[in-house]
Design an enzyme around this catalytic site. Structure first.
Site, PDB file in Angstrom:
ATOM      1  N   TYR A 163       7.530   3.840 -37.017  1.00 29.37           N
ATOM      2  CA  TYR A 163       7.012   2.571 -36.025  1.00 29.37           C
ATOM      3  C   TYR A 163       8.776   2.671 -34.994  1.00 29.37           C
ATOM      4  O   TYR A 163       8.296   2.663 -33.779  1.00 29.37           O
ATOM      5  CB  TYR A 163       7.574   1.107 -36.621  1.00 29.37           C
ATOM      6  CG  TYR A 163       7.651   0.343 -36.116  1.00 29.37           C
ATOM      7  CD1 TYR A 163       6.177  -0.194 -35.690  1.00 29.37           C
ATOM      8  CD2 TYR A 163       8.430  -0.738 -36.006  1.00 29.37           C
ATOM      9  CE1 TYR A 163       5.792  -1.011 -34.081  1.00 29.37           C
ATOM     10  CE2 TYR A 163       8.400  -1.559 -35.365  1.00 29.37           C
ATOM     11  CZ  TYR A 163       7.161  -2.068 -34.396  1.00 29.37           C
ATOM     12  OH  TYR A 163       6.796  -3.106 -34.091  1.00 29.37           O
TER      13      TYR A 163
ATOM     14  N   ALA B 162       4.321  -3.007 -25.348  1.00 32.36           N
ATOM     15  CA  ALA B 162       4.737  -3.835 -26.187  1.00 32.36           C
ATOM     16  C   ALA B 162       5.887  -2.959 -27.134  1.00 32.36           C
ATOM     17  O   ALA B 162       4.912  -1.869 -27.467  1.00 32.36           O
ATOM     18  CB  ALA B 162       4.084  -3.831 -26.943  1.00 32.36           C
TER      19      ALA B 162
ATOM     20  N   GLY C 281      -4.786  -9.199 -32.578  1.00 33.97           N
ATOM     21  CA  GLY C 281      -3.654  -9.536 -33.504  1.00 33.97           C
ATOM     22  C   GLY C 281      -3.116 -10.562 -33.641  1.00 33.97           C
ATOM     23  O   GLY C 281      -3.539 -11.627 -32.074  1.00 33.97           O
TER      24      GLY C 281
ATOM     25  N   ASN D 257      -3.030   7.366 -23.821  1.00 29.43           N
ATOM     26  CA  ASN D 257      -4.716   7.301 -23.747  1.00 29.43           C
ATOM     27  C   ASN D 257      -4.561   6.190 -22.435  1.00 29.43           C
ATOM     28  O   ASN D 257      -5.574   6.276 -21.383  1.00 29.43           O
ATOM     29  CB  ASN D 257      -5.820   6.556 -24.582  1.00 29.43           C
ATOM     30  CG  ASN D 257      -6.167   8.031 -25.679  1.00 29.43           C
ATOM     31  OD1 ASN D 257      -6.214   9.654 -25.029  1.00 29.43           O
ATOM     32  ND2 ASN D 257      -6.516   7.775 -26.484  1.00 29.43           N
TER      33      ASN D 257
ATOM     34  N   VAL E 194      -7.791   3.061 -30.390  1.00 30.19           N
ATOM     35  CA  VAL E 194      -7.128   3.996 -28.859  1.00 30.19           C
ATOM     36  C   VAL E 194      -6.806   5.065 -29.100  1.00 30.19           C
ATOM     37  O   VAL E 194      -6.293   5.214 -27.912  1.00 30.19           O
ATOM     38  CB  VAL E 194      -5.955   2.485 -28.222  1.00 30.19           C
ATOM     39  CG1 VAL E 194      -6.833   1.660 -27.596  1.00 30.19           C
ATOM     40  CG2 VAL E 194      -4.918   2.088 -28.925  1.00 30.19           C
TER      41      VAL E 194
END
Length: 327
Positions: A146, A115, A11, A100, A58
């Site tokens: 989000y 983050a 990203g 995880n 992930v």
């Protein structure tokens, strides 16, 4: 040689982090499921003997052989276009994915940096936003998938720190821009620059008096790196405190691009924050960090990058198939 795992490596921010850690002499393991990431962002690293890449989601069990010294969790859709298309995956990467990776950090005895985002403050009632402000977030609104993913992520990280004694760091990232942003991801800088390059009018949502504060990617990465290497475990704002209205910013883009576009106005999306400005006093105090790159210079570098994109990449709409990620 120290080893670091960076998720979301393909990203925008993840790829720049890979570069920084390679330059700092680390062995870098990048991981990305490529929902929104792009391998072209890290293609220059594939021949580097101190870089390897795992194509992995992930939210599923994460295994990395060998020792790890650091983990940076940057895997998540980050633009409104993305997280509104894949809301469940956005929530899962903030919850299951974070769980995880915290488990992996515990198993490897690694320090982990999570983050987070200025979105944890929602549409703030406090201005500028300090780390001790709890926020004004609509959990069931369109941005909630989000915002709440990131808020839960912070809570889970602190639980691992307090209960397991895990070394954790939390960065709250404010609006960041620079090369490798996706042109059509819905955020204001690539949106304006894409419209300018296509000869379209610039679109402002709302009356344009809402404010943002833009931090160039090199400054952001430097702040993240310094926070990881610090001994501070509570959230820290990293961003640029210089505030500008979207109307003023649109005029800067028109001047930068040398175009003569007009500005068109559309309704403001629900729960879109009207003010966004970080208080970075804490970062200055504990990290000796503050942004250094002038916006005019950063925007010029960003525009030069966008000008190198192909006609196909400049198309207004993206047609990426998200269906396999909707569970």
């Amino acid at each position: 040689m120290k080893r670091v795992l960076i998720t979301g490596a393909a990203g925008f921010l993840g790829s720049h982090l890979c570069d920084r850690f390679i330059n700092e002499g680390f062995y870098v393991i990048g991981m990305d499921n490529l929902i929104t990431g792009d391998l072209k962002n890290i293609a220059h690293l594939f021949k580097n003997a101190f870089f390897e890449f795992y194509h992995h989601d992930v939210t599923k069990f994460v295994h990395v052989p060998g020792n790890l010294d650091y983990i940076l969790h940057f895997a998540s859709p980050a633009s409104p276009i993305d997280y509104l298309k894949i809301p469940i995956q956005t929530l899962k990467v903030g919850s299951l994915g974070t769980h995880n990776l915290l488990g992996l950090a515990k198993a490897k005895n690694a320090r982990i940096l999570i983050a987070s985002t200025s979105e944890v403050y929602g549409d703030p009632l406090v201005h500028p936003q300090t780390e001790d402000y709890y926020g004004n977030v609509n959990a069931i609104g369109p941005r909630g998938v989000y915002d709440e993913a990131k808020r839960f992520q912070e809570s889970l990280t602190m639980a691992y720190h307090n209960f397991h004694g895990l070394e954790t760091r939390i960065v709250r990232i404010f609006n960041t821009y620079g090369p490798r942003m996706r042109l059509n991801d819905g955020r204001v800088i690539p949106a304006f620059m894409g419209q300018a390059l296509r000869g379209e009018d610039l679109t402002i949502f709302g009356d344009g008096n809402q404010t943002r504060s833009f931090c160039y990617v090199d400054d952001q990465i430097d702040g993240i790196y310094k926070l990881l290497m610090s001994d501070y475990h509570l959230p820290v704002n990293i961003g640029n405190p210089y505030e500008i209205t979207i109307n003023e910013f649109a005029q800067e883009i028109i001047e930068l691009t040398g175009t003569r576009q007009k500005i068109s106005y559309k309704p403001l999306p629900e729960n879109d924050p009207l003010q966004r400005k970080p208080d970075v006093s804490l970062a200055k105090k504990i990290l000796n960090w503050e942004p250094k790159i002038d916006r005019k210079i950063g925007l010029q570098k960003t525009f030069e990058y966008f000008k190198t994109l192909s006609a196909e990449e400049l198309k207004k709409e993206e047609h990426k198939d998200f269906s396999k990620y909707i569970y």
